[in-house]
Design a protein around this motif. Structure first.
Motif, PDB file in Angstrom:
ATOM      1  N   TYR A  94      11.589  24.423  -9.996  1.00 19.65           N
ATOM      2  CA  TYR A  94      10.816  24.175 -11.210  1.00 19.65           C
ATOM      3  C   TYR A  94      11.744  23.845 -12.368  1.00 19.65           C
ATOM      4  O   TYR A  94      12.875  24.325 -12.437  1.00 19.65           O
ATOM      5  CB  TYR A  94       9.967  25.398 -11.570  1.00 19.65           C
ATOM      6  CG  TYR A  94       8.816  25.608 -10.633  1.00 19.65           C
ATOM      7  CD1 TYR A  94       7.733  24.738 -10.638  1.00 19.65           C
ATOM      8  CD2 TYR A  94       8.819  26.648  -9.720  1.00 19.65           C
ATOM      9  CE1 TYR A  94       6.681  24.901  -9.765  1.00 19.65           C
ATOM     10  CE2 TYR A  94       7.767  26.824  -8.849  1.00 19.65           C
ATOM     11  CZ  TYR A  94       6.698  25.949  -8.873  1.00 19.65           C
ATOM     12  OH  TYR A  94       5.671  26.117  -8.002  1.00 19.65           O
ATOM     13  N   LYS A  95      11.236  23.042 -13.275  1.00 20.36           N
ATOM     14  CA  LYS A  95      12.008  22.741 -14.478  1.00 20.36           C
ATOM     15  C   LYS A  95      12.270  24.026 -15.256  1.00 20.36           C
ATOM     16  O   LYS A  95      11.450  24.933 -15.287  1.00 20.36           O
ATOM     17  CB  LYS A  95      11.248  21.739 -15.349  1.00 20.36           C
ATOM     18  CG  LYS A  95      11.174  20.342 -14.757  1.00 20.36           C
ATOM     19  CD  LYS A  95      10.493  19.371 -15.712  1.00 20.36           C
ATOM     20  CE  LYS A  95      10.485  17.957 -15.137  1.00 20.36           C
ATOM     21  NZ  LYS A  95       9.787  17.004 -16.042  1.00 20.36           N
ATOM     22  N   GLU A  97      12.024  25.169 -18.316  1.00 24.78           N
ATOM     23  CA  GLU A  97      11.430  24.974 -19.634  1.00 24.78           C
ATOM     24  C   GLU A  97      10.293  25.961 -19.819  1.00 24.78           C
ATOM     25  O   GLU A  97       9.622  26.338 -18.862  1.00 24.78           O
ATOM     26  CB  GLU A  97      10.910  23.544 -19.776  1.00 24.78           C
ATOM     27  CG  GLU A  97      11.996  22.474 -19.732  1.00 24.78           C
ATOM     28  CD  GLU A  97      11.466  21.104 -20.113  1.00 24.78           C
ATOM     29  OE1 GLU A  97      10.743  21.026 -21.130  1.00 24.78           O
ATOM     30  OE2 GLU A  97      11.769  20.129 -19.409  1.00 24.78           O
ATOM     31  N   LYS A 101       5.488  22.950 -19.002  1.00 26.27           N
ATOM     32  CA  LYS A 101       6.513  22.154 -18.314  1.00 26.27           C
ATOM     33  C   LYS A 101       7.258  22.968 -17.264  1.00 26.27           C
ATOM     34  O   LYS A 101       7.850  22.411 -16.338  1.00 26.27           O
ATOM     35  CB  LYS A 101       7.495  21.557 -19.331  1.00 26.27           C
ATOM     36  CG  LYS A 101       6.925  20.372 -20.099  1.00 26.27           C
ATOM     37  CD  LYS A 101       7.992  19.673 -20.903  1.00 26.27           C
ATOM     38  CE  LYS A 101       7.444  18.412 -21.557  1.00 26.27           C
ATOM     39  NZ  LYS A 101       7.029  17.404 -20.557  1.00 26.27           N
ATOM     40  N   GLU A 104       6.376  22.190 -13.635  1.00 27.19           N
ATOM     41  CA  GLU A 104       6.624  20.876 -13.063  1.00 27.19           C
ATOM     42  C   GLU A 104       7.800  20.912 -12.095  1.00 27.19           C
ATOM     43  O   GLU A 104       8.807  21.574 -12.339  1.00 27.19           O
ATOM     44  CB  GLU A 104       6.899  19.865 -14.184  1.00 27.19           C
ATOM     45  CG  GLU A 104       5.705  19.639 -15.107  1.00 27.19           C
ATOM     46  CD  GLU A 104       6.012  18.658 -16.215  1.00 27.19           C
ATOM     47  OE1 GLU A 104       7.101  18.036 -16.181  1.00 27.19           O
ATOM     48  OE2 GLU A 104       5.171  18.514 -17.120  1.00 27.19           O
ATOM     49  N   THR A 106      11.057  19.604  -9.966  1.00 26.98           N
ATOM     50  CA  THR A 106      12.216  18.743 -10.131  1.00 26.98           C
ATOM     51  C   THR A 106      13.112  18.928  -8.909  1.00 26.98           C
ATOM     52  O   THR A 106      12.906  19.838  -8.105  1.00 26.98           O
ATOM     53  CB  THR A 106      12.977  19.060 -11.438  1.00 26.98           C
ATOM     54  OG1 THR A 106      13.981  18.068 -11.661  1.00 26.98           O
ATOM     55  CG2 THR A 106      13.639  20.438 -11.388  1.00 26.98           C
ATOM     56  N   VAL A 262      19.263  21.863 -13.495  1.00 24.86           N
ATOM     57  CA  VAL A 262      18.384  22.957 -13.914  1.00 24.86           C
ATOM     58  C   VAL A 262      19.167  24.156 -14.447  1.00 24.86           C
ATOM     59  O   VAL A 262      18.914  24.646 -15.541  1.00 24.86           O
ATOM     60  CB  VAL A 262      17.482  23.394 -12.743  1.00 24.86           C
ATOM     61  CG1 VAL A 262      16.652  24.615 -13.129  1.00 24.86           C
ATOM     62  CG2 VAL A 262      16.576  22.246 -12.326  1.00 24.86           C
TER      63      VAL A 262
END
Length: 581
Positions: A94-95, A97, A101, A104, A106, A262
């Motif tokens: 996961y991102k 953030e 977000k 989301e 990645t 990340v």
């Protein structure tokens, strides 16, 4: 952690953020609560403390050891956050953030989000070049395959079972110990891994965020002992680990930030001090003196400490209280008398005083009463209330249900709770007692809690626990909590009500086969109400994760996809020099 389609994923992640609003203290005339600004949530969706500086020692003050750090067994939200952000990498992640977000996807070990073929039954991932373990040896696709295979080992129970549910040939597989391998996980070369699924699974990339899909080299595998010393593919490695006392992480010098977008790896060292009393942790972080200024809490703020925090603006500014998006429940052993009788189980639903549970867990600033099984995020932001049971319960209705079950004189039973949930156990005991359900409380250390209630032969009738969707989709909630085909005698996860209902399981299969995301989403919501009417559990709370941080901590936020736990990918210190011991 998975969605029916990527469009649905985006919509549901947005719903997670929308569903994170809290409720104020005021009650309306109908007994429900006015929703207003929650004093505990002013930091949600924001990074607290600014941007960290490189270096120093970050301390985590904890009341417990980890349940498991072995990536084949790690399936508790906070432990997954710690393991996958610090010690080992997964195919995707996961991102890093705050807010929506954070839900989301990645890339992590993989170069992209996966390529599907064969109607979403075949998924191919290509690893990035230059990935290395803590000793400098290369990370290979074969190592990821090996960890997926070892997750089937009977001596490594308790981990995510997506591989068992979806991979071709998974039935009866017992792991790689005798040299047996899964043909449905192929590695054409050192950087390519291919998964063959027995049914379409458009959400499979979300499953690869889980620790099951991290690499373990066969040469380092020590069976159950691997729990004590996972071999690092992440930015830190274990220097020392004294169970129930302390774990010290230091930099993995072979981790390369150029392959990892990340993890920021700000601190030089991360020290988890275990075995502390929860109130002691709260008081130390409220004071934030000396080395404690560079510390964070592992466990949630204790309810009795809440007034000390919310009434002091400077302390409240250091409080994270992200929604966990997890539903806490009283799960009943449906395979054992008297809870094999639906009327007895419904009596528990009607007797339970959720207002008392809210109070026992810190009040309405930190949680909401649950009215459904799945969290509000999976209903577009708010749980429905199909049973219409008053929040304080309906004692007379509960007594009537017991009478109809032939238990007019009441029943005696016991509930298992974590030691940190003793007040919750007492609230359950008192509220059920009003209806003639006498409850004995058994407390278990948090690090042993899931192993204890996962022992289906020896556990108590009732267990207070919850479930967090691995990603915002009904497919990651209802099947894991109520599909009786995956109950295990040891290391049982999710379905702690031991619910086996043919109609429910048939409907789960029908929904899983739906290709229309909106149709499937609506079907999961309808099934939620149908299961709730059969009363395998009594929904209790949707909790937040209230965590205090020290005054020298920076880059802190609660990550929505890790149950509101601090995201260890980006946390660090304002002034590393102040952390010197």
């Amino acid at each position: 952690m998975n969605k029916r389609t990527y469009t649905l994923a985006t919509a549901l992640v947005t719903a997670l953020a929308l569903g994170a609003t809290g409720c104020a203290d005021g009650k309306k005339s109908d007994g429900t609560r006015d929703r207003g600004k929650n004093p505990a949530t002013s930091n949600n969706g924001a990074v607290v403390g600014g941007t960290p500086q490189k270096g120093g020692t970050l301390t985590i003050l904890s009341n417990q050891d980890f349940t498991h750090l072995d990536p084949a067994r790690n399936w508790v939200m906070g432990d997954m956050d710690f393991g996958t952000r610090l010690l080992y990498r997964t195919l995707l992640t996961y991102k890093a953030e705050p807010g929506a977000k954070g839900g989301e996807l990645t890339t992590d070990l993989a170069e992209d989000l996966g390529v599907s073929s064969n109607g979403a039954k075949t998924w191919t991932f290509k690893l990035k070049p230059g990935l290395k373990y803590e000793d400098g040896t290369p990370i290979t696709a074969q190592d990821v395959k090996y960890n997926v295979e070892r997750s089937f080992s009977p001596d490594l129970p308790g981990g995510p079972d997506y591989a068992a549910r979806y991979l071709v040939g998974a039935e009866g597989y017992q792991g790689p110990a005798q040299g047996k391998h899964l043909d449905s996980v192929r590695t054409p070369d050192d950087r390519t891994i291919v998964f063959e699924l027995r049914k379409p699974f458009a959400e499979f990339p979300y499953a690869t965020v889980l620790p099951t899909f991290s690499p373990v080299p066969k040469s380092q595998d020590k069976g159950p002992q691997y729990d004590n010393r996972p071999f690092s593919s992440g930015p830190y490695k274990i220097e020392t680990y004294a169970r129930d006392k302390q774990i010290v992480l230091v930099r993995n010098t072979h981790w390369s930030a150029s392959t990892d977008t990340v993890r920021k790896a700000y601190p030089d060292r991360i020290v988890v001090t275990m075995g502390l009393k929860a109130n002691q942790i709260d008081d130390r972080l409220i004071a934030s003196a000396g080395a404690d200024a560079s510390a964070v809490a592992w466990a949630s703020l204790r309810p009795e400490s809440t007034p000390k925090v919310l009434t002091k603006p400077d302390v409240r500014a250091r409080l994270l209280a992200e929604s966990t998006s997890c539903t806490e429940m009283v799960q009943m052993h449906t395979g054992r008398a008297p809870f094999d009788d639906v009327k007895v189980r419904q009596a528990v639903q009607y007797a339970l005083d959720r207002e008392a549970l809210v109070t026992a867990t810190g009040g309405p600033a930190l949680n909401d009463p649950a009215t459904a099984l799945m969290p509000g995020a999976l209903f577009g932001g708010k749980q429905p209330d199909t049973l219409k049971i008053p929040l304080t319960g309906d004692v007379e209705k509960a007594k009537q249900l017991l009478k109809e079950a032939g238990k007019a004189g009441g029943i005696s039973t016991s509930v298992t709770v974590s030691t940190g949930d003793k007040a919750v156990g007492e609230a359950i005991q008192q509220s059920l007692g009003r209806a003639g359900i006498k409850v004995t409380i058994e407390t278990v250390d948090p690090s042993a809690f899931y192993d204890t209630i996962g022992d289906t032969k020896n556990r108590t009738d009732l267990a207070y626990t919850g479930w967090c969707p691995d990603f915002p989709s009904g497919s990651t909630f209802l099947p894991f909590v109520f599909d009786g085909r995956y109950i295990k005698e040891k290391g049982n996860s999710g379905n702690h009500s031991l619910f086996r209902d043919d109609a429910t399981m048939k409907r789960m299969d029908e929904i899983a086969a739906m290709t229309d995301a909106q149709q499937a989403n609506k079907a999961w919501q309808e099934l939620d109400a149908q299961i709730l009417a059969k009363a395998p559990t009594a929904p209790a709370l949707i909790e937040r994760k209230p965590l205090l941080i020290g005054t020298n901590v920076a880059g802190a936020y609660g990550h929505t996809s890790f149950g509101g736990q601090i995201d260890y990918a980006t946390i660090g210190l304002k002034d590393p020099a102040k952390s010197a011991r």
